[in-house]
Design a protein around this motif. Sequence first.
Motif, PDB file in Angstrom:
ATOM      1  N   PRO B 178       0.830  -1.207   0.000  1.00 50.60           N
ATOM      2  CA  PRO B 178       0.000   0.000   0.000  1.00 50.60           C
ATOM      3  C   PRO B 178       0.868   1.262   0.000  1.00 50.60           C
ATOM      4  CG  PRO B 178      -0.597  -1.463   1.820  1.00 50.60           C
ATOM      5  CD  PRO B 178       0.614  -2.040   1.186  1.00 50.60           C
ATOM      6  N   LEU B 181       1.899   2.989   3.191  1.00 52.13           N
ATOM      7  CA  LEU B 181       2.992   2.463   4.001  1.00 52.13           C
ATOM      8  C   LEU B 181       4.267   3.258   3.729  1.00 52.13           C
ATOM      9  CD1 LEU B 181       2.461   0.219   5.909  1.00 52.13           C
ATOM     10  CD2 LEU B 181       3.446  -1.376   4.295  1.00 52.13           C
ATOM     11  N   ALA B 185       6.117   5.838   6.330  1.00 53.63           N
ATOM     12  CA  ALA B 185       7.548   5.758   6.589  1.00 53.63           C
ATOM     13  C   ALA B 185       8.228   7.099   6.316  1.00 53.63           C
ATOM     14  CB  ALA B 185       8.175   4.658   5.737  1.00 53.63           C
ATOM     15  N   ARG B 194      16.378   3.324   4.392  1.00 52.50           N
ATOM     16  CA  ARG B 194      15.724   2.791   5.593  1.00 52.50           C
ATOM     17  C   ARG B 194      14.396   2.149   5.248  1.00 52.50           C
ATOM     18  NH1 ARG B 194      17.693   4.478  11.082  1.00 52.50           N
ATOM     19  NH2 ARG B 194      16.498   2.624  11.559  1.00 52.50           N
ATOM     20  N   PHE B 195      13.668   2.756   4.332  1.00 51.56           N
ATOM     21  CA  PHE B 195      12.385   2.166   3.936  1.00 51.56           C
ATOM     22  C   PHE B 195      12.622   0.765   3.379  1.00 51.56           C
ATOM     23  CE2 PHE B 195       9.156   1.395   0.586  1.00 51.56           C
ATOM     24  CZ  PHE B 195       8.071   1.273   1.429  1.00 51.56           C
ATOM     25  N   ASP B 198      14.076  -1.511   6.484  1.00 52.82           N
ATOM     26  CA  ASP B 198      13.208  -1.751   7.641  1.00 52.82           C
ATOM     27  C   ASP B 198      11.819  -2.239   7.267  1.00 52.82           C
ATOM     28  OD1 ASP B 198      15.242  -0.897   9.217  1.00 52.82           O
ATOM     29  OD2 ASP B 198      14.453   1.111   9.560  1.00 52.82           O
ATOM     30  N   ILE B 199      11.385  -1.924   6.061  1.00 53.98           N
ATOM     31  CA  ILE B 199       9.991  -2.237   5.744  1.00 53.98           C
ATOM     32  C   ILE B 199       9.868  -3.155   4.531  1.00 53.98           C
ATOM     33  CG2 ILE B 199       7.810  -1.211   4.982  1.00 53.98           C
ATOM     34  CD1 ILE B 199       8.845   1.166   6.917  1.00 53.98           C
ATOM     35  N   PRO B 202      11.795  -6.838   5.056  1.00 55.44           N
ATOM     36  CA  PRO B 202      11.076  -7.813   5.889  1.00 55.44           C
ATOM     37  C   PRO B 202       9.773  -8.292   5.256  1.00 55.44           C
ATOM     38  CG  PRO B 202      11.651  -5.872   7.181  1.00 55.44           C
ATOM     39  CD  PRO B 202      12.038  -5.574   5.779  1.00 55.44           C
ATOM     40  N   LEU B 203       9.093  -7.406   4.547  1.00 55.48           N
ATOM     41  CA  LEU B 203       7.827  -7.812   3.935  1.00 55.48           C
ATOM     42  C   LEU B 203       8.059  -8.704   2.717  1.00 55.48           C
ATOM     43  CD1 LEU B 203       5.714  -4.527   4.104  1.00 55.48           C
ATOM     44  CD2 LEU B 203       5.547  -6.562   5.530  1.00 55.48           C
ATOM     45  N   GLU B 288       1.998 -11.529   2.519  1.00 56.05           N
ATOM     46  CA  GLU B 288       1.682 -11.185   3.906  1.00 56.05           C
ATOM     47  C   GLU B 288       1.663  -9.676   4.068  1.00 56.05           C
ATOM     48  OE1 GLU B 288       3.397 -12.126   8.292  1.00 56.05           O
ATOM     49  OE2 GLU B 288       4.229 -13.211   6.598  1.00 56.05           O
TER      50      GLU B 288
END
Lengths: 352, 289
Positions: B178, B181, B185, B194-195, B198-199, B202-203, B288
């Motif tokens: 989305p 998100l 951030a 960092r986006f 960190d995001i 992991p996704l 996920e």
Amino acid sequence: MAHILLKELRKSYAGQEVIHGVSMDIADGEFVVIVGPSGCGKSTLLRMVAGLEGITAGTIEIGGRVVNDLEPRDRDIAMVFQNYALYPHMSVRENMAYGLKISKMPKPEIEQRVARAATMLELEPYLDRKPRALSGGQRQRVAMGRALVREPSALLLDEPLSNLDAKLRVQMRLQIKDMHLRTGQTTLYVTHDQVEAMTLADRLIVMNKGIAEQIATPSEVYRTPASEFVAGFIGSPAMNIFTIRAEAGTAILPGGHRLAIAGIPASGEVRLGLRPEDLEVTDADTASIPIDLRSVEHLGADAFGYGVIVGSDILLTLRLPGTSTAQRGDRLNVAPFPGRLHLFSIETGKRI
Amino acid sequence: MAETSDGPLAARASSKALAHLWMILGVIVVAFPIYYVVIASTHSTQTILRPPLPLLPGAEAYSNYKNAFSGGISKMGGVSLWRLLGNTTLIALGIAIGKIAISMASAYAIVFFRFPLRMVCFWVIFITLMLPIEVRIQPTYKVMVDLGLIDTYPGLILPLIASATATLLFRQFFMTIPHELLEAARVDGAGPWRFFKDILWPLSLTNVAAIFVIQFIYGWTQYLWPLLVTNSNEMNTIVIALKKMISFADADTPWSLVMVTSVLAILPPILVVVFMQRWFVKGLVETEK
Ligand SMILES: Nc1ncnc2c1ncn2[C@@H]1O[C@H](COP(=O)(O)OP(=O)(O)O)[C@@H](O)[C@H]1O
Ligand SMILES: [Mg+2]
């Protein structure tokens, strides 16, 4: 905490202007609600303040600093998104702490702030859960918490309650109001829901098609709407608005009824606005409007009657006392309370 | 639905049995050659060459495998089995990791950044989907020669790591993230790096796992390119070594060693699939969010 100044803000997408010069001076600690129908540019305006959308023209100042070209992170703002936008792989605690971690705040202070926000929002039992394992209301509170821990100059919220069910919405509305009173944070809040707008706002911006139709306190907006659009948008049931003809200082209503109205132009046509609660049932005489009741809805304390002006097809809504025995088929004479009429120009839609 | 009554249910049960029979047949057809390789690796070359094919494990398993690891193979190709397995692992890992790194980076750029000629870049990448390595093998070989990368690991790995398929897969996945998100951030102060770290990363893990498995096997089974770009036996992969072990005359081929090598060539990809199966399936099926 800061004072926000919007000067002649404009936004175009591919040459198409969607925000047509909005100006506003938002005081430190003020709660301002941007309200308007869907697609009128509320989110765009908010996102320009946030720094998520570029500014086509005009300036934005936050805390006395022009922020036009600053990234969101440098504007000292926090934002709550309509669908919350929580990081799905992070726990509630990590979600709230993420912004602080990036700003290199010392760990103990981060923990302290998260704990404080969690207490305020009653989120302590869920700190180690992932967003997936939370209900809609809890997610909403996490999104609030993530914004609050930053203690930003300005808090921006884009329809934060629109994904909640009615009961929860009322509850969260009260909580947001309460939180604002406690933190005193300058807040910009976008909604299309007039109840949220009226109850939360210190001041409202009523938007229509990219224009700020009126910027005023909720009661001013209700009592003296600046335009026909505002009059029709704020208030439920909606204001009765129809065209009348002025003739030598008296108004000719649809159906040919005559009514003396103060402040009416000498001649020509204008739009007359009458709130349902500003109509009083009277005995038949010349200073009233005869209507044929089509239906009556009893809500308990109040009842609403819907009828047409005799001799026309203009539908009027009026508020009746809960004890009223009026029913479908009755002919009533109603008179507007003096001084509670609204006149709008046909050409410009502006209040006369 | 395990009832055993008449009517439609019974019909369903019998059609279910038929379906199972069909699938079992399919498994046998696919698995039998592999089964036979494993069985053959436990027999002596003489037994393998003498029809009929034995269908049960023989007694030579220990000596065959011992022989393979302790020099039987180096006697033929000049390099040990360990070296071959090591080479292949290194190349397969290099290709899988390299592909993931490059395709994620390009998908990240295409999806999250606005730059001139963005869509042109996308289409250029997309078009290369249609070009298998065989098509560009001659110019690629020339480049490798000019760069002095013949007989080196980079020479084996680099030409194979650009992957339009993986780029496309990551692009599709990134586009399901989305937009809010990213904006959340940004408001939180995360820059592009960092986006990602960190995001996005992991996704993407389940997708990364799926692509890793696919590309590891792709790298492990490479034949044509390693054959071209290596001259010394030292740089052989296990697949190349296997080919070199088989001579034209049946009798000259140490079939028991070939079978052992085959088993060892099959094993690592199977292990990768087995160990990463949970992630792999998750990555292919669900996102996920
Ligand atoms: N990225 C975009 N590109 C083009 N037009 C947009 C974009 N975002 C919003 N708009 C247009 O701007 C107008 C205002 O949108 P928005 O601010 O989202 O409305 P609201 O939040 O009040 O419902 C709409 O007409 C919408 O179509
Ligand atoms: Mg919106």
